[in-house]
Design a protein around this motif. Structure first.
Motif, PDB file in Angstrom:
ATOM      1  N   ALA A 181     -52.206 -51.097  -8.325  1.00 38.24           N
ATOM      2  CA  ALA A 181     -53.516 -51.480  -7.779  1.00 38.24           C
ATOM      3  C   ALA A 181     -54.454 -50.282  -7.700  1.00 38.24           C
ATOM      4  CB  ALA A 181     -53.342 -52.120  -6.403  1.00 38.24           C
ATOM      5  N   PHE A 182     -53.896 -49.092  -7.587  1.00 33.21           N
ATOM      6  CA  PHE A 182     -54.702 -47.875  -7.636  1.00 33.21           C
ATOM      7  C   PHE A 182     -55.124 -47.531  -9.065  1.00 33.21           C
ATOM      8  CE2 PHE A 182     -53.330 -46.858  -3.328  1.00 33.21           C
ATOM      9  CZ  PHE A 182     -54.376 -46.069  -2.835  1.00 33.21           C
ATOM     10  N   GLY A 183     -54.537 -48.192 -10.041  1.00 34.14           N
ATOM     11  CA  GLY A 183     -54.854 -47.926 -11.431  1.00 34.14           C
ATOM     12  C   GLY A 183     -53.908 -46.947 -12.096  1.00 34.14           C
ATOM     13  N   PHE A 184     -52.731 -46.747 -11.529  1.00 37.74           N
ATOM     14  CA  PHE A 184     -51.748 -45.810 -12.082  1.00 37.74           C
ATOM     15  C   PHE A 184     -50.463 -46.550 -12.421  1.00 37.74           C
ATOM     16  CE2 PHE A 184     -54.816 -43.146 -10.117  1.00 37.74           C
ATOM     17  CZ  PHE A 184     -54.761 -41.927 -10.777  1.00 37.74           C
ATOM     18  N   GLU A 185     -49.714 -46.023 -13.389  1.00 41.66           N
ATOM     19  CA  GLU A 185     -48.498 -46.683 -13.853  1.00 41.66           C
ATOM     20  C   GLU A 185     -47.240 -46.156 -13.187  1.00 41.66           C
ATOM     21  OE1 GLU A 185     -48.227 -46.384 -18.050  1.00 41.66           O
ATOM     22  OE2 GLU A 185     -49.983 -47.667 -18.440  1.00 41.66           O
ATOM     23  N   LYS A 186     -47.273 -44.896 -12.730  1.00 36.57           N
ATOM     24  CA  LYS A 186     -46.059 -44.277 -12.214  1.00 36.57           C
ATOM     25  C   LYS A 186     -46.242 -43.878 -10.748  1.00 36.57           C
ATOM     26  CE  LYS A 186     -44.442 -42.764 -16.723  1.00 36.57           C
ATOM     27  NZ  LYS A 186     -43.987 -41.634 -17.573  1.00 36.57           N
ATOM     28  N   VAL A 187     -45.181 -44.085  -9.988  1.00 35.50           N
ATOM     29  CA  VAL A 187     -45.231 -43.898  -8.540  1.00 35.50           C
ATOM     30  C   VAL A 187     -45.044 -42.428  -8.185  1.00 35.50           C
ATOM     31  CG1 VAL A 187     -43.970 -44.346  -6.402  1.00 35.50           C
ATOM     32  CG2 VAL A 187     -44.510 -46.232  -7.963  1.00 35.50           C
ATOM     33  N   GLN A 188     -45.914 -41.945  -7.292  1.00 39.91           N
ATOM     34  CA  GLN A 188     -45.758 -40.643  -6.649  1.00 39.91           C
ATOM     35  C   GLN A 188     -45.434 -40.907  -5.194  1.00 39.91           C
ATOM     36  OE1 GLN A 188     -48.691 -37.625  -8.802  1.00 39.91           O
ATOM     37  NE2 GLN A 188     -49.820 -39.336  -7.940  1.00 39.91           N
ATOM     38  N   TYR A 189     -44.435 -40.184  -4.663  1.00 37.40           N
ATOM     39  CA  TYR A 189     -43.855 -40.631  -3.392  1.00 37.40           C
ATOM     40  C   TYR A 189     -43.151 -39.477  -2.703  1.00 37.40           C
ATOM     41  CZ  TYR A 189     -40.438 -43.173  -0.427  1.00 37.40           C
ATOM     42  OH  TYR A 189     -39.654 -43.631   0.599  1.00 37.40           O
ATOM     43  N   TRP A 190     -43.238 -39.470  -1.365  1.00 37.45           N
ATOM     44  CA  TRP A 190     -42.442 -38.554  -0.541  1.00 37.45           C
ATOM     45  C   TRP A 190     -41.843 -39.380   0.591  1.00 37.45           C
ATOM     46  CZ3 TRP A 190     -44.765 -34.252   3.120  1.00 37.45           C
ATOM     47  CH2 TRP A 190     -43.701 -33.565   3.728  1.00 37.45           C
ATOM     48  N   GLY A 191     -40.519 -39.527   0.566  1.00 38.87           N
ATOM     49  CA  GLY A 191     -39.825 -40.308   1.589  1.00 38.87           C
ATOM     50  C   GLY A 191     -38.788 -39.471   2.297  1.00 38.87           C
ATOM     51  N   VAL A 192     -38.763 -39.538   3.608  1.00 40.41           N
ATOM     52  CA  VAL A 192     -37.787 -38.787   4.396  1.00 40.41           C
ATOM     53  C   VAL A 192     -36.847 -39.755   5.106  1.00 40.41           C
ATOM     54  CG1 VAL A 192     -39.410 -36.885   4.731  1.00 40.41           C
ATOM     55  CG2 VAL A 192     -39.241 -38.656   6.475  1.00 40.41           C
ATOM     56  N   SER A 193     -35.621 -39.312   5.325  1.00 37.15           N
ATOM     57  CA  SER A 193     -34.635 -40.082   6.058  1.00 37.15           C
ATOM     58  C   SER A 193     -34.391 -41.416   5.349  1.00 37.15           C
ATOM     59  CB  SER A 193     -35.114 -40.260   7.504  1.00 37.15           C
ATOM     60  OG  SER A 193     -34.080 -40.684   8.342  1.00 37.15           O
ATOM     61  N   TYR A 194     -34.554 -42.560   6.059  1.00 38.43           N
ATOM     62  CA  TYR A 194     -34.426 -43.835   5.347  1.00 38.43           C
ATOM     63  C   TYR A 194     -35.348 -43.867   4.129  1.00 38.43           C
ATOM     64  CZ  TYR A 194     -35.852 -48.499   4.007  1.00 38.43           C
ATOM     65  OH  TYR A 194     -36.206 -49.600   3.269  1.00 38.43           O
ATOM     66  N   GLY A 195     -36.478 -43.178   4.199  1.00 35.01           N
ATOM     67  CA  GLY A 195     -37.382 -43.123   3.053  1.00 35.01           C
ATOM     68  C   GLY A 195     -36.722 -42.584   1.805  1.00 35.01           C
ATOM     69  N   SER A 196     -35.633 -41.812   1.976  1.00 37.54           N
ATOM     70  CA  SER A 196     -34.880 -41.350   0.800  1.00 37.54           C
ATOM     71  C   SER A 196     -34.173 -42.515   0.119  1.00 37.54           C
ATOM     72  CB  SER A 196     -33.882 -40.263   1.202  1.00 37.54           C
ATOM     73  OG  SER A 196     -32.791 -40.796   1.939  1.00 37.54           O
ATOM     74  N   VAL A 197     -33.672 -43.462   0.915  1.00 36.04           N
ATOM     75  CA  VAL A 197     -33.038 -44.664   0.346  1.00 36.04           C
ATOM     76  C   VAL A 197     -34.065 -45.448  -0.461  1.00 36.04           C
ATOM     77  CG1 VAL A 197     -31.853 -46.823   0.861  1.00 36.04           C
ATOM     78  CG2 VAL A 197     -31.397 -44.799   2.256  1.00 36.04           C
ATOM     79  N   LEU A 198     -35.243 -45.610   0.125  1.00 34.63           N
ATOM     80  CA  LEU A 198     -36.301 -46.350  -0.558  1.00 34.63           C
ATOM     81  C   LEU A 198     -36.693 -45.651  -1.866  1.00 34.63           C
ATOM     82  CD1 LEU A 198     -38.424 -48.577  -0.711  1.00 34.63           C
ATOM     83  CD2 LEU A 198     -39.856 -47.236   0.858  1.00 34.63           C
ATOM     84  N   GLY A 199     -36.859 -44.334  -1.823  1.00 32.96           N
ATOM     85  CA  GLY A 199     -37.232 -43.605  -3.034  1.00 32.96           C
ATOM     86  C   GLY A 199     -36.164 -43.656  -4.099  1.00 32.96           C
ATOM     87  N   SER A 200     -34.895 -43.490  -3.707  1.00 32.55           N
ATOM     88  CA  SER A 200     -33.801 -43.544  -4.673  1.00 32.55           C
ATOM     89  C   SER A 200     -33.651 -44.949  -5.255  1.00 32.55           C
ATOM     90  CB  SER A 200     -32.492 -43.117  -4.007  1.00 32.55           C
ATOM     91  OG  SER A 200     -32.566 -41.794  -3.539  1.00 32.55           O
ATOM     92  N   THR A 201     -33.826 -45.955  -4.403  1.00 33.92           N
ATOM     93  CA  THR A 201     -33.749 -47.336  -4.883  1.00 33.92           C
ATOM     94  C   THR A 201     -34.832 -47.599  -5.918  1.00 33.92           C
ATOM     95  OG1 THR A 201     -32.814 -48.095  -2.780  1.00 33.92           O
ATOM     96  CG2 THR A 201     -33.841 -49.761  -4.178  1.00 33.92           C
ATOM     97  N   PHE A 202     -36.051 -47.128  -5.628  1.00 38.35           N
ATOM     98  CA  PHE A 202     -37.128 -47.300  -6.601  1.00 38.35           C
ATOM     99  C   PHE A 202     -36.764 -46.647  -7.927  1.00 38.35           C
ATOM    100  CE2 PHE A 202     -40.801 -45.912  -8.932  1.00 38.35           C
ATOM    101  CZ  PHE A 202     -41.570 -47.064  -8.992  1.00 38.35           C
ATOM    102  N   ALA A 203     -36.252 -45.406  -7.864  1.00 39.01           N
ATOM    103  CA  ALA A 203     -35.923 -44.684  -9.094  1.00 39.01           C
ATOM    104  C   ALA A 203     -34.819 -45.381  -9.873  1.00 39.01           C
ATOM    105  CB  ALA A 203     -35.525 -43.252  -8.763  1.00 39.01           C
ATOM    106  N   ALA A 204     -33.861 -45.999  -9.175  1.00 38.06           N
ATOM    107  CA  ALA A 204     -32.784 -46.720  -9.848  1.00 38.06           C
ATOM    108  C   ALA A 204     -33.282 -48.018 -10.472  1.00 38.06           C
ATOM    109  CB  ALA A 204     -31.657 -47.005  -8.866  1.00 38.06           C
ATOM    110  N   MET A 205     -34.212 -48.687  -9.789  1.00 37.80           N
ATOM    111  CA  MET A 205     -34.731 -49.960 -10.284  1.00 37.80           C
ATOM    112  C   MET A 205     -35.773 -49.779 -11.379  1.00 37.80           C
ATOM    113  SD  MET A 205     -35.153 -52.035  -6.667  1.00 37.80           S
ATOM    114  CE  MET A 205     -36.012 -53.391  -7.451  1.00 37.80           C
TER     115      MET A 205
END
Length: 567
Positions: free
Chosen positions: A206-230
């Motif tokens: 929706a921002f007009g970009f194709e690839k996600v930029q992200y900084w997740g800490v703690s549980y946010g690491s699970v979310l970031g790793s899940t995104f990268a795996a999916m």
């Protein structure tokens, strides 16, 4: 997990009930925005912009309805040609409000990372201002009756009484049934990490970009790793910080996550003994003697709890409260150890007020003026996301006691950790097509930056190392310090590498280790938990330190609000 670790309630000596100051300055009403599949920005808070993005409730069924994701951005401050897109944030939990987080720290993160980016906080589906919002309770009063205000401060020590595990198991069964009975609209099973990962891609597009930029800490690491795996081909710059490995999270077995808890506690014993009584009020001639004093205090308070009355509230400092206070302090030792030592010293003299007021919560009062009655729904969101993600488990009391015993073999604070699995023993809402792996990706379109502390009490560095192995080409940056995530251990070295990664895509050299800037027990003349040693910093470095302090404080408040697990 924070992490943290999702269920763990964090960070001692921070008042849990502090409202975010930035939110006190305005009364933005999200319910007046109309959700759209495009980002329609409205001025909000102070200098931010807000939008509601409409996404599918169920990505596999177009007829299941929609969810609305609340998004706030601290806008980039640059020319159009310099603009580098959004960086999405997740401050842990699960269940924390990313909107609240960016309202408070967006400017500080922009200082650290660079003003060419939009700094974006979003409330994951089911959380806070996003809708549908998870609640197992019809009213705030009903919630307070089930979960008194003090439950936001502590969660049960599973060794306080002989039936503690059984009691918490029974309450977990009720909670699970409430979720089933109150699942109006058939939506709770869709409030999961994999769907939030899909939402992150929708936000970025929706921002007009194709690839996600992200900084997740703690549980946010699970979310970031899940995104990268999916979505390995949609990885832009992804930072996972204070890492809970995916296989651990989705298996509902956190035994390994207790591996460094005692190591973190040992830094308190060692640091206090070395600092002496002038800098550490709980000092003794050796670290062994400091540990012995703490054990004696646990034993004494178990026999005779201490009542406390203050102008704000009243309560009891008992064994469970004390265990929580010590455990919480391990999350942010550079901010917490001095105050913890003073609280322990006072308690040893019969004065429990210091410890109590550090985590004081006022009595519950109905808020008749609230337009978003379940904005602070971190408890419900935490349980629903965590238990909905994990493998179906319906442990009996005897099985949970055996699980608890397995953690006891690893950590002296196992009574805190065991709560995680107990709560999910009653959970019944699982989506059959939820994410179940693979928990790796041989090729991501850009390498991940993985952060781990050497003595993290809830996400040991082994998790960061295994995540690097799961995503070949990724880089591990180690912070040689106790504390949970980079925010628990102040290090300008880390922030320099973080900036280089987002700005240039530069990964730290192999085996890079950053040192903390502070000391655990500053000398009396500088006895402030905010004391940070300058390391030849330029003007940007000085701003960086101030930004780190702001982010650290906000993270501690966010974790304090959302990471209680006592049902």
């Amino acid at each position: 997990m924070v992490f943290f670790t999702g269920y763990l309630r964090n960070l001692a000596v921070i008042a849990v009930v502090s409202s975010l100051q930035a939110l006190a300055d305005t009364d933005f009403q999200w319910n007046k925005l109309e959700a759209s599949d495009k980002l329609v920005w409205t001025p909000c808070y102070s200098g931010l912009q807000c939008s509601l993005l409409q996404v599918p409730l169920d990505y596999s069924s177009a007829t299941a309805g929609t969810a609305s994701i609340a998004i706030a951005r601290y806008p980039a401050n640059c020319t159009k040609s310099e603009y580098r897109g959004p960086i999405l944030l997740n401050d842990g939990g699960p269940g924390g409000s990313g909107v609240d987080y960016v309202v408070e720290v967006g400017a500080s993160i922009a200082t650290i990372i660079g003003e060419q980016f939009d700094i974006v906080g979003f409330d994951p589906r089911g959380v806070s201002y996003s809708t549908p919002t998870i609640s197992f309770f019809r009213t705030a009063a009903e919630r307070a009756l089930w979960m008194p205000a003090t439950s936001d401060i502590v969660f049960p020590a599973l060794n306080q009484t002989a039936d503690a595990v059984a009691q918490q198991w029974a309450r977990a069964q009720i909670l699970g049934q409430l979720a089933v009975n109150r699942n109006d609209g058939n939506y709770i099973q869709h409030i999961t990490t994999d769907n939030t990962a899909r939402d992150m891609l929708r936000i970025t597009e929706a921002f007009g970009f194709e690839k996600v930029q992200y900084w997740g800490v703690s549980y946010g690491s699970v979310l970031g790793s899940t995104f990268a795996a999916m979505f390995p081909d949609k990885v832009g710059r992804v930072v996972v910080d204070g890492v809970m490995p995916m296989d651990t999270w989705y298996s509902a077995n956190l035994t390994r996550e207790a591996a460094d808890t005692d190591k973190a506690l040992q830094t308190f014993f060692d640091g206090c003994a070395a600092a002496g009584p002038e800098a550490c009020a709980f000092s003794a001639p050796s670290s062994i003697e400091v540990a012995t004093k703490l054990d004696a205090l646990f034993a004494a308070i178990e026999v005779q709890p201490v009542p406390v009355t203050t102008p704000v509230s009243y309560g009891v400092v008992d064994y469970t409260f004390l265990r929580n206070s010590v455990f919480h302090a391990l999350y942010s030792p550079y901010d917490s150890f001095v105050a913890l030592a003073q609280g322990l010293a006072d308690l040893a003299m019969g004065n429990a007020t210091t410890l109590y007021t550090a985590e004081e919560v006022p009595p519950f009062e109905c808020d008749y003026s609230s337009t978003t009655p379940f904005h602070e729904n971190g408890y419900e969101a935490l349980v629903a996301i965590s238990c909905g993600d994990m493998a179906v488990e319906s442990d009996t009391v005897s099985q949970l006691q055996a699980y608890y015993a397995s953690i006891q073999a690893i950590s002296s604070i196992a009574d805190m950790y065991g709560n995680w699995r107990v709560v999910c023993s009653g959970w019944k809402l699982h989506r059959e097509d939820r994410f179940k792996g693979p928990f790796r990706a041989p090729n991501t379109s850009f390498p991940l930056l993985v952060i781990g502390n050497t003595a993290d009490p809830v996400t040991p560095i082994a998790g960061a190392k295994s995540t690097v192995d799961a995503f070949p080409g990724s880089a591990l940056l180690t912070i040689d310090a106790p504390g949970h995530t980079s925010l628990g251990a102040p290090s300008t070295c880390f922030y320099r590498y973080l900036r280089q990664y987002f700005q240039n895509g530069t990964l730290p050299p192999q085996n890079t280790v950053c040192q903390p800037d502070g000391v655990l027990f500053p000398p009396p003349a500088n006895a402030t938990t905010e004391g940070v040693a300058s390391r030849g910093l330029n003007a940007w470095g000085a701003e960086l330190i101030e930004g780190r302090r702001t982010i650290g404080k906000a993270m501690r408040r966010a974790m304090a609000r959302t990471l209680s697990l006592a049902p």
